[in-house]
Write an enzyme that holds these catalytic residues in place. Structure first.
Site, PDB file in Angstrom:
ATOM      1  N   CYS A  87      47.057  44.393  32.361  1.00 25.45           N
ATOM      2  CA  CYS A  87      47.095  43.484  33.512  1.00 25.45           C
ATOM      3  C   CYS A  87      48.425  42.728  33.453  1.00 25.45           C
ATOM      4  O   CYS A  87      49.385  43.212  32.844  1.00 25.45           O
ATOM      5  CB  CYS A  87      45.881  42.553  33.540  1.00 25.45           C
ATOM      6  SG  CYS A  87      45.728  41.422  32.137  1.00 25.45           S
ATOM      7  N   ASP A 120      43.165  39.602  40.662  1.00 24.46           N
ATOM      8  CA  ASP A 120      43.575  38.603  39.670  1.00 24.46           C
ATOM      9  C   ASP A 120      42.739  37.335  39.859  1.00 24.46           C
ATOM     10  O   ASP A 120      42.821  36.693  40.899  1.00 24.46           O
ATOM     11  CB  ASP A 120      45.063  38.311  39.884  1.00 24.46           C
ATOM     12  CG  ASP A 120      45.631  37.430  38.803  1.00 24.46           C
ATOM     13  OD1 ASP A 120      44.851  36.834  38.034  1.00 24.46           O
ATOM     14  OD2 ASP A 120      46.864  37.338  38.725  1.00 24.46           O
ATOM     15  N   ASN A 144      47.505  39.396  30.268  1.00 18.84           N
ATOM     16  CA  ASN A 144      46.677  39.764  29.107  1.00 18.84           C
ATOM     17  C   ASN A 144      45.862  38.579  28.569  1.00 18.84           C
ATOM     18  O   ASN A 144      45.637  38.437  27.377  1.00 18.84           O
ATOM     19  CB  ASN A 144      47.508  40.397  27.986  1.00 18.84           C
ATOM     20  CG  ASN A 144      46.669  41.096  26.911  1.00 18.84           C
ATOM     21  OD1 ASN A 144      46.943  40.980  25.718  1.00 18.84           O
ATOM     22  ND2 ASN A 144      45.646  41.808  27.297  1.00 18.84           N
ATOM     23  N   CYS A 178      43.169  37.443  31.036  1.00 19.31           N
ATOM     24  CA  CYS A 178      41.957  37.479  31.875  1.00 19.31           C
ATOM     25  C   CYS A 178      41.393  38.897  32.003  1.00 19.31           C
ATOM     26  O   CYS A 178      40.439  39.261  31.313  1.00 19.31           O
ATOM     27  CB  CYS A 178      42.228  36.920  33.277  1.00 19.31           C
ATOM     28  SG  CYS A 178      42.774  35.199  33.300  1.00 19.31           S
ATOM     29  N   ARG A 179      41.954  39.727  32.869  1.00 17.92           N
ATOM     30  CA  ARG A 179      41.308  40.989  33.245  1.00 17.92           C
ATOM     31  C   ARG A 179      41.324  42.038  32.145  1.00 17.92           C
ATOM     32  O   ARG A 179      40.265  42.578  31.783  1.00 17.92           O
ATOM     33  CB  ARG A 179      41.970  41.568  34.508  1.00 17.92           C
ATOM     34  CG  ARG A 179      41.711  40.744  35.744  1.00 17.92           C
ATOM     35  CD  ARG A 179      42.654  41.111  36.857  1.00 17.92           C
ATOM     36  NE  ARG A 179      44.036  40.766  36.536  1.00 17.92           N
ATOM     37  CZ  ARG A 179      45.087  41.074  37.265  1.00 17.92           C
ATOM     38  NH1 ARG A 179      44.927  41.777  38.373  1.00 17.92           N
ATOM     39  NH2 ARG A 179      46.297  40.676  36.914  1.00 17.92           N
ATOM     40  N   SER A 180      42.506  42.376  31.626  1.00 19.15           N
ATOM     41  CA  SER A 180      42.509  43.461  30.632  1.00 19.15           C
ATOM     42  C   SER A 180      41.817  43.061  29.327  1.00 19.15           C
ATOM     43  O   SER A 180      41.170  43.914  28.709  1.00 19.15           O
ATOM     44  CB  SER A 180      43.919  44.032  30.383  1.00 19.15           C
ATOM     45  OG  SER A 180      44.788  43.096  29.814  1.00 19.15           O
TER      46      SER A 180
HETATM   47  P1  4NP Z   1      45.581  38.448  33.986  1.00 16.67           P
HETATM   48  O1  4NP Z   1      45.645  37.066  34.808  1.00 16.67           O
HETATM   49  O2  4NP Z   1      46.767  39.256  34.430  1.00 16.67           O
HETATM   50  O3  4NP Z   1      44.282  39.029  34.432  1.00 16.67           O
HETATM   51  O4  4NP Z   1      45.608  38.081  32.513  1.00 16.67           O
HETATM   52  C1  4NP Z   1      46.751  36.222  34.833  1.00 16.67           C
HETATM   53  C2  4NP Z   1      47.016  35.407  33.758  1.00 16.67           C
HETATM   54  C3  4NP Z   1      48.072  34.533  33.805  1.00 16.67           C
HETATM   55  C4  4NP Z   1      48.880  34.495  34.918  1.00 16.67           C
HETATM   56  C5  4NP Z   1      48.623  35.313  35.997  1.00 16.67           C
HETATM   57  C6  4NP Z   1      47.555  36.187  35.949  1.00 16.67           C
HETATM   58  N1  4NP Z   1      49.952  33.581  34.973  1.00 16.67           N
HETATM   59  O5  4NP Z   1      50.608  33.479  36.033  1.00 16.67           O
HETATM   60  O6  4NP Z   1      50.247  32.891  33.975  1.00 16.67           O
END
Ligand code: 4NP
Length: 169
Positions: A23, A135, A26, A28-30
């Site tokens: 993702c 996201d 790294n 939340c989703r992955s």
């Molecule tokens: P992820 O979510 O890609 O599912 O881990 C996010 C985590 C952090 C951010 C964006 C999306 N960020 O902008 O810091």
């Protein structure tokens, strides 16, 4: 071309399979997909054959634990989020895994686009094949629940496909 659901590329080494989940951050989703898929692989008796890892295309959160909302959503569903530490995609990853699954179209583009070994995670979702895992970072708790539901059903489908790909009944 989009892969047929449930159809995985042949393993580089027969009987083994390495899956990478990607993702943006790294956190939340992955990582949610990593925890759930690892558990389901273990439940299916495939842990000795199948490895699961996750990373983010961005390095902003490297070394940090999972987002607290992602962790709480996993805990409420009886999964253990505590071991996760964020890391960034290594350029060698594409050579070191049999299958790399991107959570959304931007992650897929950042990995160089779809290929035999690089798919969208939801290419293997039995519901809504080919969509994105949205996201949840800037939204509310509902977004994390939706991610978990997608991750649970897609992980179940992936485990069936991994049983076939590794030659186990
Ligand atoms: P992820 O979510 O890609 O599912 O881990 C996010 C985590 C952090 C951010 C964006 C999306 N960020 O902008 O810091």
């Amino acid at each position: 071309m989009r892969p047929a659901p449930g159809e995985l590329p042949a393993p580089r080494e027969p009987g083994r399979y390495a899956v990478a989940l990607v993702c943006l951050g790294n956190i939340c989703r992955s990582p949610m997909a990593d925890v759930v898929l690892t558990r389901r692989v273990d439940d299916a008796g495939l842990a000795a054959r199948v490895s699961v890892a996750s990373a983010g295309t961005a390095g902003w959160h490297t070394g940090k634990p999972m987002d607290s909302r992602a962790a709480a959503t996993l805990l409420a569903a009886d999964h253990d989020p505590s071991a996760h530490r964020a890391r960034q995609v290594d350029p060698h990853w594409l050579d070191q895994h049999d299958l790399v699954l991107a959570m959304d179209e931007q992650n897929l583009a950042d990995l160089g686009g779809r290929s035999e070994r690089v798919h969208l995670f939801r290419d293997h979702d039995p519901v809504g094949t080919g969509g994105e895992v949205p996201d949840p970072y800037y939204g509310g708790d509902q977004g994390f629940e939706e991610v978990l539901a997608m991750v649970e059903r897609t992980s179940a489908a992936l485990v069936s496909a991994l049983q076939r790909a590794t030659g186990l009944p």
